[in-house]
Design a protein around this motif. Structure first.
Motif, PDB file in Angstrom:
ATOM      1  N   LEU A   1       0.828  -1.201   0.000  1.00 52.99           N
ATOM      2  CA  LEU A   1       0.000   0.000   0.000  1.00 52.99           C
ATOM      3  C   LEU A   1       0.867   1.257   0.000  1.00 52.99           C
ATOM      4  O   LEU A   1       2.032   1.241   0.434  1.00 52.99           O
ATOM      5  N   ARG A   2       0.286   2.327  -0.437  1.00 55.01           N
ATOM      6  CA  ARG A   2       1.003   3.614  -0.391  1.00 55.01           C
ATOM      7  C   ARG A   2       1.290   4.014   1.047  1.00 55.01           C
ATOM      8  O   ARG A   2       2.294   4.677   1.333  1.00 55.01           O
ATOM      9  N   SER A   3       0.439   3.598   1.958  1.00 55.14           N
ATOM     10  CA  SER A   3       0.665   3.921   3.368  1.00 55.14           C
ATOM     11  C   SER A   3       1.931   3.253   3.894  1.00 55.14           C
ATOM     12  O   SER A   3       2.587   3.780   4.804  1.00 55.14           O
ATOM     13  N   ASP A   4       2.314   2.090   3.341  1.00 56.34           N
ATOM     14  CA  ASP A   4       3.552   1.440   3.764  1.00 56.34           C
ATOM     15  C   ASP A   4       4.758   2.304   3.418  1.00 56.34           C
ATOM     16  O   ASP A   4       5.698   2.441   4.209  1.00 56.34           O
ATOM     17  N   VAL A   5       4.728   2.885   2.221  1.00 52.63           N
ATOM     18  CA  VAL A   5       5.824   3.765   1.794  1.00 52.63           C
ATOM     19  C   VAL A   5       5.893   4.991   2.702  1.00 52.63           C
ATOM     20  O   VAL A   5       6.977   5.416   3.123  1.00 52.63           O
ATOM     21  N   ALA A   6       4.735   5.543   3.014  1.00 51.45           N
ATOM     22  CA  ALA A   6       4.699   6.725   3.883  1.00 51.45           C
ATOM     23  C   ALA A   6       5.224   6.395   5.278  1.00 51.45           C
ATOM     24  O   ALA A   6       5.965   7.181   5.891  1.00 51.45           O
ATOM     25  N   LEU A   7       4.842   5.229   5.800  1.00 50.46           N
ATOM     26  CA  LEU A   7       5.336   4.826   7.124  1.00 50.46           C
ATOM     27  C   LEU A   7       6.848   4.662   7.124  1.00 50.46           C
ATOM     28  O   LEU A   7       7.549   5.099   8.051  1.00 50.46           O
ATOM     29  N   ALA A   8       7.376   4.027   6.092  1.00 51.17           N
ATOM     30  CA  ALA A   8       8.821   3.813   6.007  1.00 51.17           C
ATOM     31  C   ALA A   8       9.570   5.139   5.903  1.00 51.17           C
ATOM     32  O   ALA A   8      10.616   5.341   6.538  1.00 51.17           O
ATOM     33  N   GLU A   9       9.035   6.040   5.102  1.00 51.36           N
ATOM     34  CA  GLU A   9       9.706   7.342   4.967  1.00 51.36           C
ATOM     35  C   GLU A   9       9.654   8.130   6.270  1.00 51.36           C
ATOM     36  O   GLU A   9      10.633   8.759   6.676  1.00 51.36           O
ATOM     37  N   SER A  10       8.497   8.099   6.929  1.00 56.19           N
ATOM     38  CA  SER A  10       8.364   8.815   8.203  1.00 56.19           C
ATOM     39  C   SER A  10       9.348   8.280   9.229  1.00 56.19           C
ATOM     40  O   SER A  10      10.001   9.046   9.961  1.00 56.19           O
ATOM     41  N   GLN A  11       9.471   6.958   9.285  1.00 55.47           N
ATOM     42  CA  GLN A  11      10.402   6.354  10.239  1.00 55.47           C
ATOM     43  C   GLN A  11      11.842   6.750   9.923  1.00 55.47           C
ATOM     44  O   GLN A  11      12.636   7.044  10.827  1.00 55.47           O
ATOM     45  N   LEU A  12      12.214   6.771   8.654  1.00 54.47           N
ATOM     46  CA  LEU A  12      13.574   7.147   8.251  1.00 54.47           C
ATOM     47  C   LEU A  12      13.862   8.597   8.614  1.00 54.47           C
ATOM     48  O   LEU A  12      14.924   8.903   9.177  1.00 54.47           O
ATOM     49  N   ARG A  13      12.936   9.502   8.292  1.00 53.95           N
ATOM     50  CA  ARG A  13      13.184  10.924   8.573  1.00 53.95           C
ATOM     51  C   ARG A  13      13.246  11.183  10.083  1.00 53.95           C
ATOM     52  O   ARG A  13      14.014  12.039  10.542  1.00 53.95           O
ATOM     53  N   THR A  14      12.459  10.464  10.861  1.00 50.26           N
ATOM     54  CA  THR A  14      12.508  10.624  12.314  1.00 50.26           C
ATOM     55  C   THR A  14      13.877  10.233  12.851  1.00 50.26           C
ATOM     56  O   THR A  14      14.450  10.920  13.704  1.00 50.26           O
TER      57      THR A  14
END
Length: 491
Positions: A219-232
């Protein structure tokens, strides 16, 4: 049976000698006795960390070398030479030594010389001008009959020893503070390395979600979660730099340099560095509680201040007794230059003056009460310093004991979290789990690893604090060298 009766002159000499001996040993005020302090036989918290060993840190070696870090060794040696607080304490010690020398000067007579030429107009036997030429040696001495000078000298000696202990305490404080800042900086390096490795892992996970999304299995939400975790994680890594910079600045100041002139590069990134650093955590023998009274410079300083206050009582009480001043002078006094140093121009004088204050409005009584109260203050301060010393040792023993147990459990938590992260990623790749499970596992793994590194930092900081609490190898016998050289005293 015959009785022996000494002759008059012999009797006078015996009485005079006995009186001189009595006066030489007479010093008003209480003789100093160290305040009694009850000490426990063992430390309460020693059993939580390790078996108590009845020995001390080796005073012949630098305690910071136990950590096995050559950079730390060099920084502390530099601080001992350049730190301004240490320079201030050294100057105060020299000032105390000079004050002690000034107090002992009261044992000796003061001797001076003078010479003069004058021309005067007089009206004796007619108005005429006359010349005068004089040269003389003058001496005066106040015998220390009641021990006022002796008590002042005692106070000066004790004060110089207290200042020497303050200098030792200042050095130990700088050493401990610098060691704690340096070790905390190295722990920050470990955290930065952890976040660098974590960011690299999160980047791989982010690319994985992008690939999965591109082929339609995520899902697109998986990509968003991964990016959010990386930027954090990247933001948290950046925040660590502020802490590191502040520690680096503090080390610079402790080393006697401006922050702009000092730089400490990060430790080499090494996945095994954590274990290597932990292996350098030294075992610290604390000795017995009773030894703490001789091992901590701040306790020794407080005890010496009690001695100063005790001697000051004697100085105050000596004012109740009369003072004796002896004086002598000899020289030449003539009306012409040619007769200046002839026998007829020779003059001399001897004198003694006894003085006693009869009424001072209660001044001496007030000063005596003030000295006694000051003594009571220093006794209370000494006992409180001892109690605070016991507390510091107990606190750090308890901290080290608890942190050691916590580290064992936290290492198990790290292993479990790392396994959970690996399984979650495998399941996500296989399509049997959502990416939310991966994020949860990765977040838990990072939190546990970060806690483990922070535990190491807390253990290192507590170990330095314990070394400082037990005196860092200092011994009160070093105060003997701080005693100004004893000189022959006159009474």
């Amino acid at each position: 049976m015959h009785s022996f009766k000494p002759s008059g002159p012999l009797t006078s000499r015996i009485i005079a000698s006995a009186l001189a001996v009595w006066l030489a040993g007479c010093a008003v005020g209480p003789d100093y006795v160290r305040p009694v302090m009850d000490t426990p036989s063992t430390y309460k918290e020693s059993g939580l960390w390790k078996t108590a060993e009845p020995k001390q840190i080796d005073p012949n070696h630098n305690w910071w070398e136990m950590y096995g870090d050559s950079t730390l060794n060099a920084l502390i040696l530099q601080a001992m030479q350049a730190n301004q607080n240490i320079h201030q304490a050294e100057a105060q010690y020299r000032q105390a030594r000079a004050a002690a020398d000034a107090a002992r000067a009261g044992f000796w007579p003061s001797i001076g010389v003078n010479a003069g030429v004058d021309r005067a107009l007089g009206n004796s036997n007619g108005i005429k001008l006359s010349n005068g030429y004089s040269a003389a040696v003058n001496a005066s001495w106040e015998p220390d009959i009641w021990g006022s000078v002796r008590r002042a000298a005692e106070a000066g000696n004790a004060g110089s020893q207290a200042s020497a202990a303050d200098l030792a305490a200042a050095r130990l404080s700088i050493q401990a503070t610098l060691a704690q800042d340096y070790l905390q900086l190295r722990v920050t390096d470990l955290l930065q390395d952890l976040y660098a490795r974590t960011a690299a892992a999160y980047t791989r996970s982010y690319k994985l979600t992008q690939s999965q999304y591109a082929v339609g299995v995520a899902l697109r939400s998986d990509v968003a979660l991964a990016e959010s975790q990386l930027r954090t994680a990247e933001a948290q890594a950046i925040d660590l730099q502020a802490q590191r910079s502040q520690l680096e600045h503090a080390i610079a100041i402790l080393s006697g340099k401006a922050p702009a002139e000092f730089s400490l590069p990060p430790a080499a990134s090494d996945p095994q560095h954590l274990k290597q650093l932990a292996a350098h955590l030294p075992a610290i023998p604390t000795g017995l509680p009773s030894e703490l009274l001789e091992r901590r410079p701040d306790i020794a300083s407080a005890e010496r201040h009690v001695a100063v206050a005790n001697a000051s009582i004697g100085v105050a009480r000596a004012a109740y007794f009369p003072t004796l001043m002896l004086s002598a002078s000899g020289g030449f006094n003539a009306a012409s230059l040619a007769q200046w140093f002839t026998t007829p121009s020779r003059v001399w004088s001897l004198g003694a003056a006894l003085a006693q204050t009869l009424f001072d409005g209660g001044l001496r009584r007030a000063r005596n009460a003030q000295a006694v109260a000051a003594y009571d203050v220093t006794v209370a301060q000494y006992k409180q310093t001892v109690l605070s010393g016991f507390q510091e040792v107990e606190d750090n023993l308890a901290t080290l004991g608890v942190l050691e147990q916590e580290t064992v459990v936290q290492e198990q938590a790290v292993k479990a979290a790392q396994l959970a992260e690996q399984l979650a990623l495998s399941q996500y790749r296989a399509g049997t789990a959502t990416y939310l499970g991966v994020v949860t596992a990765q977040t838990l793994a990072l939190a546990n690893e970060r806690t483990l590194v922070q535990l190491l930092g807390r253990r290192l900081i507590a170990s330095v604090a314990l070394i400082k609490a037990v005196g860092g190898g200092w011994d009160a016998t070093q105060l003997a060298a701080a005693n100004p050289s004893q000189k022959n005293t006159a009474n």
